[in-house]
Design a protein around this motif. Structure first.
Motif, mmCIF file in Angstrom:
data_model
loop_
_atom_site.group_PDB
_atom_site.id
_atom_site.type_symbol
_atom_site.label_atom_id
_atom_site.label_comp_id
_atom_site.label_asym_id
_atom_site.label_seq_id
_atom_site.Cartn_x
_atom_site.Cartn_y
_atom_site.Cartn_z
ATOM 1 N N MET A 65 -7.241 7.603 0.257
ATOM 2 C CA MET A 65 -7.274 6.527 -0.732
ATOM 3 C C MET A 65 -7.209 5.139 -0.102
ATOM 4 O O MET A 65 -7.535 4.147 -0.763
ATOM 5 N N THR A 66 -6.799 5.044 1.161
ATOM 6 C CA THR A 66 -6.651 3.724 1.787
ATOM 7 C C THR A 66 -7.570 3.506 2.984
ATOM 8 O O THR A 66 -7.626 2.395 3.508
ATOM 9 N N ARG A 67 -8.306 4.519 3.385
ATOM 10 C CA ARG A 67 -9.086 4.415 4.632
ATOM 11 C C ARG A 67 -10.168 3.345 4.578
ATOM 12 O O ARG A 67 -10.603 2.834 5.623
ATOM 13 N N ASP A 68 -10.646 2.985 3.384
ATOM 14 C CA ASP A 68 -11.690 1.973 3.262
ATOM 15 C C ASP A 68 -11.127 0.586 2.986
ATOM 16 O O ASP A 68 -11.872 -0.324 2.592
ATOM 17 N N SER A 69 -9.832 0.404 3.197
ATOM 18 C CA SER A 69 -9.210 -0.890 2.967
ATOM 19 C C SER A 69 -9.847 -1.952 3.864
ATOM 20 O O SER A 69 -10.106 -1.723 5.052
ATOM 21 N N GLU A 70 -10.128 -3.127 3.278
ATOM 22 C CA GLU A 70 -10.718 -4.215 4.061
ATOM 23 C C GLU A 70 -9.750 -4.709 5.134
ATOM 24 O O GLU A 70 -10.178 -5.221 6.170
ATOM 25 N N ASP A 71 -8.472 -4.555 4.873
ATOM 26 C CA ASP A 71 -7.451 -4.932 5.852
ATOM 27 C C ASP A 71 -6.996 -3.663 6.569
ATOM 28 O O ASP A 71 -6.393 -2.784 5.957
ATOM 29 N N PRO A 72 -7.266 -3.532 7.860
ATOM 30 C CA PRO A 72 -6.865 -2.315 8.593
ATOM 31 C C PRO A 72 -5.380 -2.011 8.481
ATOM 32 O O PRO A 72 -4.974 -0.849 8.568
ATOM 33 N N ALA A 73 -4.577 -3.040 8.259
ATOM 34 C CA ALA A 73 -3.128 -2.828 8.141
ATOM 35 C C ALA A 73 -2.775 -2.048 6.881
ATOM 36 O O ALA A 73 -1.673 -1.511 6.771
ATOM 37 N N GLY A 74 -3.726 -1.974 5.950
ATOM 38 C CA GLY A 74 -3.461 -1.261 4.713
ATOM 39 C C GLY A 74 -3.850 0.197 4.741
ATOM 40 O O GLY A 74 -3.648 0.916 3.751
ATOM 41 N N GLN A 105 0.824 -1.206 0.000
ATOM 42 C CA GLN A 105 0.000 0.000 0.000
ATOM 43 C C GLN A 105 0.861 1.259 0.000
ATOM 44 O O GLN A 105 0.583 2.231 -0.724
ATOM 45 N N ALA A 106 1.902 1.253 0.797
ATOM 46 C CA ALA A 106 2.771 2.432 0.883
ATOM 47 C C ALA A 106 3.456 2.702 -0.452
ATOM 48 O O ALA A 106 3.510 3.852 -0.923
ATOM 49 N N LYS A 107 3.971 1.660 -1.082
ATOM 50 C CA LYS A 107 4.656 1.837 -2.362
ATOM 51 C C LYS A 107 3.674 2.209 -3.468
ATOM 52 O O LYS A 107 4.018 2.977 -4.387
ATOM 53 N N LYS A 108 2.465 1.708 -3.377
ATOM 54 C CA LYS A 108 1.428 2.089 -4.347
ATOM 55 C C LYS A 108 1.131 3.584 -4.238
ATOM 56 O O LYS A 108 0.997 4.282 -5.256
ATOM 57 N N MET A 109 1.037 4.094 -3.024
ATOM 58 C CA MET A 109 0.785 5.525 -2.841
ATOM 59 C C MET A 109 1.944 6.367 -3.369
ATOM 60 O O MET A 109 1.734 7.437 -3.948
ATOM 61 N N GLU A 110 3.168 5.891 -3.183
ATOM 62 C CA GLU A 110 4.318 6.614 -3.732
ATOM 63 C C GLU A 110 4.198 6.730 -5.250
ATOM 64 O O GLU A 110 4.386 7.812 -5.820
ATOM 65 N N VAL A 111 3.889 5.623 -5.905
ATOM 66 C CA VAL A 111 3.781 5.619 -7.365
ATOM 67 C C VAL A 111 2.655 6.537 -7.828
ATOM 68 O O VAL A 111 2.820 7.318 -8.778
ATOM 69 N N LEU A 112 1.517 6.460 -7.166
ATOM 70 C CA LEU A 112 0.348 7.208 -7.618
ATOM 71 C C LEU A 112 0.399 8.694 -7.283
ATOM 72 O O LEU A 112 -0.175 9.511 -8.006
ATOM 73 N N LEU A 113 1.097 9.062 -6.201
ATOM 74 C CA LEU A 113 0.987 10.427 -5.696
ATOM 75 C C LEU A 113 2.262 11.268 -5.796
ATOM 76 O O LEU A 113 2.186 12.486 -5.614
ATOM 77 N N LEU A 114 3.398 10.666 -6.090
ATOM 78 C CA LEU A 114 4.646 11.432 -6.051
ATOM 79 C C LEU A 114 5.309 11.623 -7.404
ATOM 80 O O LEU A 114 6.299 12.351 -7.507
ATOM 81 N N GLY A 115 4.781 11.017 -8.453
ATOM 82 C CA GLY A 115 5.428 11.098 -9.757
ATOM 83 C C GLY A 115 5.402 12.466 -10.396
ATOM 84 O O GLY A 115 6.180 12.744 -11.308
#
Length: 299
Positions: A109-118, A84-94
């Motif tokens: 973008m991640t608050r509704d993740s089914e896995d709270p760890a995400g 999740q962290a690396k996905k956010m880097e790709v989507l938001l920092l380019g």
């Protein structure tokens, strides 16, 4: 769509209806997988990541492996928080995004993740470290600098038009680049609004219209170049489908919605599109398609 909302403003399941379901047909819906992110790393020739993409890896895992030096069989399953962290880097920092926007956008973008760890809850300091890490030894930063220098030089010369040639051969035009000083509202250290003056380069979206000046810098010019390039990829695939007798009912973002005729096969759609792209100017981009067949339009 058109549903009831709870106190937090979120849709209540089972209420309303999805307008997309009103668009019916024998649809094959296929979209380019992470096309802008793939296009950006191809444009800057990031050889840390490109070989992994050509081997079929997702760009989020490829970015994680390139920046951590580790490898995984399936990062999403093995370490979902890192994925999740690396996905956010790709989507938001380019496109030269900063720490403040990164922290807020990553959480949204991640608050509704089914896995709270995400769910990502970066502090301002943590977000700043993420931004710094992303930019370290990243060829994307050099591309921001190249375009930033181009627009600043055009503003210094007071050119009528800055033209940027896309890989497809099409030009993007920025009218009347100029250095301007404007008043903007920012937050002070106490969170209150205050007015400051900002001097930066601006260009006109509409030639000769003084009300159409917009800020122009390396990051947003990079975003425009990549978006324009990906638009041309979509265009060329559409033309190839049309020539092959496939009817594109419509497109949405980076996907084709193909209304299949009797005897037409979904897998042929992907083959036609990728063959057209891979035999054209776009061959340097490691493209991939993900599709599904449906009797109505859906995401």
């Amino acid at each position: 769509l058109f549903c009831d909302l709870d106190e937090a403003g979120k849709p209540i399941k089972g209420t309303g209806f999805d307008l997309r379901r009103c668009l019916i047909g024998d649809f094959y819906i296929t979209d380019y997988a992470q096309i802008e992110a793939r296009g950006l790393v191809a444009l800057v020739k990031d050889e840390r990541i490109l070989p992994k993409l050509r081997a079929g890896m997702s760009i989020y895992q490829a970015h994680a492996e390139a920046t951590t030096g580790q490898t995984w069989k399936n990062l999403k399953k093995e370490n979902f928080p890192l994925y999740q962290a690396k996905k956010m880097e790709v989507l938001l920092l380019g496109y030269q995004g900063g720490a403040t926007k990164l922290a807020s956008a990553a959480y949204l973008m991640t608050r509704d993740s089914e896995d709270p760890a995400g769910v990502i809850r970066w502090s301002p300091e943590e977000a700043a470290e993420v931004v710094s890490g992303f930019r370290t030894d990243n060829p994307i930063v050099g591309f921001w600098g190249l375009l930033d220098r181009l627009v600043k030089a055009a503003a210094f010369r007071k050119d009528e038009c800055l033209k940027i040639r896309l890989p497809s051969g099409r030009f993007m035009r920025y009218w009347n680049p100029r250095v301007r000083t404007i008043s903007v509202v920012v937050k002070d250290e106490n969170g209150n609004d205050k007015m400051i003056e900002k001097t930066a380069v601006f260009t006109q979206h509409a030639k000769g219209d003084p009300g159409s000046f917009r800020s122009a810098f390396g990051g947003n010019l990079t975003e425009n170049v990549v978006s324009g390039m990906c638009r041309d990829v979509l265009r060329d695939g559409w033309i190839a489908l049309h020539r092959a007798g496939y009817a594109v009912a419509f497109t949405a973002h980076d996907e084709y919605v193909v209304d299949l005729k009797p005897g037409q096969k979904p897998e042929e759609v992907d083959r036609i599109v990728l063959e057209a792209n891979n035999s054209s100017w776009a061959a340097f981009i490691p493209l991939a398609l993900e599709g599904q067949r449906s009797s109505f339009y859906t995401k």
